[in-house]
Design a protein around this motif. Structure first.
Motif, PDB file in Angstrom:
ATOM      1  N   LEU A  62      14.966  68.720  64.572  1.00  0.00           N
ATOM      2  CA  LEU A  62      13.819  67.823  64.587  1.00  0.00           C
ATOM      3  C   LEU A  62      14.211  66.357  64.609  1.00  0.00           C
ATOM      4  CD1 LEU A  62      11.415  69.595  62.057  1.00  0.00           C
ATOM      5  CD2 LEU A  62      11.472  69.780  64.554  1.00  0.00           C
ATOM      6  N   GLY A  63      15.301  66.001  63.917  1.00  0.00           N
ATOM      7  CA  GLY A  63      15.725  64.610  63.875  1.00  0.00           C
ATOM      8  C   GLY A  63      15.104  63.847  62.728  1.00  0.00           C
ATOM      9  N   ASP A  64      13.795  63.946  62.575  1.00  0.00           N
ATOM     10  CA  ASP A  64      13.088  63.202  61.536  1.00  0.00           C
ATOM     11  C   ASP A  64      11.992  64.090  60.965  1.00  0.00           C
ATOM     12  OD1 ASP A  64      10.645  61.282  60.800  1.00  0.00           O
ATOM     13  OD2 ASP A  64      12.504  60.149  60.576  1.00  0.00           O
ATOM     14  N   ALA A  65      11.749  63.967  59.662  1.00  0.00           N
ATOM     15  CA  ALA A  65      10.767  64.822  59.001  1.00  0.00           C
ATOM     16  C   ALA A  65       9.372  64.677  59.595  1.00  0.00           C
ATOM     17  CB  ALA A  65      10.744  64.523  57.508  1.00  0.00           C
ATOM     18  N   THR A  66       9.018  63.474  60.066  1.00  0.00           N
ATOM     19  CA  THR A  66       7.673  63.258  60.611  1.00  0.00           C
ATOM     20  C   THR A  66       7.450  64.003  61.921  1.00  0.00           C
ATOM     21  OG1 THR A  66       8.379  61.258  61.808  1.00  0.00           O
ATOM     22  CG2 THR A  66       7.552  60.971  59.558  1.00  0.00           C
ATOM     23  N   ILE A  67       8.542  64.418  62.573  1.00  0.00           N
ATOM     24  CA  ILE A  67       8.422  65.120  63.850  1.00  0.00           C
ATOM     25  C   ILE A  67       7.886  66.534  63.638  1.00  0.00           C
ATOM     26  CG2 ILE A  67       9.762  66.031  65.802  1.00  0.00           C
ATOM     27  CD1 ILE A  67      11.511  63.544  65.590  1.00  0.00           C
ATOM     28  N   GLY A  68       8.055  67.071  62.420  1.00  0.00           N
ATOM     29  CA  GLY A  68       7.567  68.414  62.147  1.00  0.00           C
ATOM     30  C   GLY A  68       6.099  68.572  62.484  1.00  0.00           C
ATOM     31  N   GLN A  69       5.268  67.610  62.095  1.00  0.00           N
ATOM     32  CA  GLN A  69       3.840  67.707  62.385  1.00  0.00           C
ATOM     33  C   GLN A  69       3.571  67.588  63.875  1.00  0.00           C
ATOM     34  OE1 GLN A  69       1.331  68.558  60.174  1.00  0.00           O
ATOM     35  NE2 GLN A  69       0.289  68.816  62.145  1.00  0.00           N
TER      36      GLN A  69
END
Length: 297
Positions: free
Chosen positions: A94-101
């Motif tokens: 994902l790279g960044d946690a915010t990308i999960g959403q």
């Protein structure tokens, strides 16, 4: 079972792949896209990062894309009417946690158009020896947000233990924990655990298991003396497995094919080589040899 040599335009399966990309090397989409295409699958690919190379080559240049960027690209694809063609979604790093959403938004968009679409989540987080190599928030995002949307997950043993927050002590223990996860998550139909070794597994072998609510299989493959292991093993495995599933293989056939492909590619990898030989040994993606069978447990 569909063949990559006989697939026609009318029957060609489509997959949306959302994961990292590198300009040099074979990880994330730089591994999965070719692997899927070589099997006769059309791929719509969205990159979560654009890096110069993977960390196996040392210093990395590039950037992690924002969730807004990913949603913008997704909207453009939707505007073209292409999302409805997708039978499945694949996600990885994902790279960044915010990308999960943003990934979950993509899954929801595809399922709105195709309710039967599967979502295969490769929960890339770490491995034995290396530990966790993603941002500290990623395991919680995977566990609490992404997993409940997934149809299939393909963690390695280390990642599976992160997801369940329990140690795997045996083959039976792994199956029991996988079924507990399936029972708790209504959309999750199958747990695939790679690189599984424990005291009850022969020391010269690795097991890869696939577990459903009422069935389980393992594929045994030899531990190969490749040191260090190249990067992108999980990305390639997940792409092969999903490619077989969307072309009609049943679960044990897809499991056997994916394990056999990884073993064949590894056997053609020289010590010190940082990537799998996906181009030089591409026939192993379609017709791996030798073939390791899935055994019902």
């Amino acid at each position: 079972m569909a063949s990559s040599t006989t697939t026609t335009a009318a029957t060609t399966p489509w997959v949306l792949s959302i994961q990292s990309h590198v300009a040099f090397g074979h990880v994330g989409n730089a591994a999965a896209v070719f692997t899927l295409q070589r099997q006769g699958v059309e791929v719509i690919n969205i990159h979560t990062v654009q890096f110069s190379n993977h960390t196996g080559y040392g210093v990395v240049k590039g950037q992690i894309f924002s969730a807004e960027h990913i949603r913008d690209v997704l909207q453009g694809i939707k505007d073209r009417g292409a999302l409805g063609r997708c039978q499945a979604i694949l996600s990885g790093y994902l790279g960044d946690a915010t990308i999960g959403q943003a990934v979950l938004d993509a899954v929801a968009e595809v399922r709105e158009l195709n309710p039967d679409a599967d979502y295969l989540c490769d929960p890339v987080m770490g491995d034995v020896g290396r530990g966790i190599y993603v941002q500290p928030a990623i395991p919680d995002v995977m566990r609490e947000q992404v997993l409940p949307a997934a149809s299939i997950i393909t963690p390695n043993r280390f990642e599976f233990e992160l997801l369940t927050q329990q140690e795997v002590t045996s083959l039976d223990d792994a199956i029991e924990q996988a079924r507990a996860l399936i029972a708790r998550l209504p959309k999750l139909r199958c747990v695939v655990i790679t690189s599984l070794d424990s005291a009850d597994i022969p020391a010269d072998q690795l097991y890869t298991i696939a577990v459903t609510a009422d069935q389980a299989w393992y594929v045994a493959s030899p531990k190969l003396p490749v040191d260090p292991l190249p990067t992108g093993l999980g990305d390639t495995f997940s792409a092969v497995m999903l490619g077989r599933l969307v072309q009609g293989d049943d679960l044990p056939e897809a499991l056997s094919h994916a394990v056999s492909t990884l073993s064949a590619l590894l056997s053609r990898t020289e010590n010190g080589q940082r990537d799998l030989p996906l181009i030089a040994a591409q026939d192993m993606i379609v017709s791996p040899a030798p073939r390791y069978s899935a055994v019902a447990i």
